[in-house]
Motif scaffolding. Sequence first.
Motif, short mmCIF file in Angstrom:
data_model
loop_
_atom_site.label_atom_id
_atom_site.label_comp_id
_atom_site.label_asym_id
_atom_site.label_seq_id
_atom_site.Cartn_x
_atom_site.Cartn_y
_atom_site.Cartn_z
N ALA A 97 0.82 -1.21 0.00
CA ALA A 97 0.00 0.00 0.00
C ALA A 97 0.85 1.26 0.00
O ALA A 97 0.58 2.20 -0.72
N GLU A 98 1.88 1.30 0.84
CA GLU A 98 2.69 2.51 0.97
C GLU A 98 4.15 2.14 1.15
O GLU A 98 4.55 1.71 2.22
N ASP A 99 4.92 2.31 0.13
CA ASP A 99 6.35 2.12 0.27
C ASP A 99 7.01 3.48 0.10
O ASP A 99 7.19 3.97 -1.00
N THR A 100 7.34 4.10 1.20
CA THR A 100 7.86 5.46 1.17
C THR A 100 9.30 5.53 0.68
O THR A 100 9.73 6.54 0.15
N LEU A 101 10.06 4.46 0.85
CA LEU A 101 11.45 4.48 0.41
C LEU A 101 11.58 4.26 -1.10
O LEU A 101 12.52 4.70 -1.73
N MET A 102 10.62 3.52 -1.67
CA MET A 102 10.64 3.25 -3.11
C MET A 102 9.25 3.47 -3.69
O MET A 102 8.58 2.52 -4.10
N PRO A 103 8.78 4.72 -3.76
CA PRO A 103 7.39 4.97 -4.16
C PRO A 103 7.06 4.61 -5.60
O PRO A 103 5.92 4.32 -5.93
N ASP A 104 8.04 4.61 -6.51
CA ASP A 104 7.77 4.30 -7.91
C ASP A 104 7.87 2.82 -8.23
O ASP A 104 7.67 2.41 -9.36
N LEU A 105 8.17 2.02 -7.24
CA LEU A 105 8.37 0.59 -7.44
C LEU A 105 7.03 -0.15 -7.36
O LEU A 105 6.31 -0.01 -6.38
N ALA A 106 6.71 -0.89 -8.39
CA ALA A 106 5.50 -1.72 -8.37
C ALA A 106 5.83 -3.03 -7.67
O ALA A 106 6.75 -3.74 -8.07
N LEU A 107 5.12 -3.33 -6.62
CA LEU A 107 5.38 -4.53 -5.83
C LEU A 107 4.34 -5.60 -6.13
O LEU A 107 3.15 -5.31 -6.25
N GLU A 108 4.80 -6.82 -6.23
CA GLU A 108 3.92 -7.97 -6.41
C GLU A 108 3.71 -8.63 -5.06
O GLU A 108 4.68 -8.85 -4.32
N PRO A 109 2.49 -8.99 -4.74
CA PRO A 109 2.27 -9.68 -3.46
C PRO A 109 2.75 -11.12 -3.51
O PRO A 109 2.75 -11.75 -4.57
N VAL A 110 3.16 -11.63 -2.37
CA VAL A 110 3.53 -13.04 -2.24
C VAL A 110 2.40 -13.71 -1.47
O VAL A 110 2.03 -13.27 -0.39
N GLU A 111 1.86 -14.76 -2.06
CA GLU A 111 0.80 -15.50 -1.38
C GLU A 111 1.40 -16.77 -0.80
O GLU A 111 2.02 -17.55 -1.51
N GLY A 112 1.23 -16.94 0.48
CA GLY A 112 1.79 -18.13 1.14
C GLY A 112 3.24 -17.92 1.49
O GLY A 112 3.73 -16.79 1.60
#
Length: 181
Positions: A97-112
């Motif tokens: 939701a909020e990555d203040t150190l890397m705001p332009d980075l698209a993060l993929e969720p890890v399930e499990g």
Amino acid sequence: MLSEIIRLADIDTKEKTFVIKATESDCKELAARLHILEIADAQAKLTLKRVRKHLIELSGKLSCEAVQECVVTLEPVKTVIDTEFDITFSEEEQELAEDTLMPDLALEPVEGDVIDLGEIVAQQISIALPDYPRAEGVAFEGHIEAPEALLPPEQRTSRPFATLLKVAQQQQNNQNDKDGE
């Protein structure tokens, strides 16, 4: 099925390299899954490392040959895929939701508690495939115009509601004429 399961607990800050080579059976299954004619020689070299407590970075180089149907002639069209990709995974929703150190980075969720590197390779092949493959030298001849209903309203020549309005007005006028008699 193309699969290489890595436990999240086994990923640390030291970069690890993985080589994935799809078997002939893997390639046939993947081609069927992607609704294409053939995939051959699919292989990837991947590096994986933890960059922060809950962030995992994956870099990869992937290559394969794919055969799809030409969208015009339906003839087989061979494509050589040779691409690189980077994915950053997050184990925590808060970082998504909020990555203040890397705001332009698209993060993929890890399930499990695992990452399936084989599935990631399969997805990257899918992304790299041409959307509309065409045989060399083939062009659309005599293209079909879109039905008028699919055109933007300002480009349509017929206006069905305008016609309905005219019919309603004619009926109203006829009713007024009968009432006035």
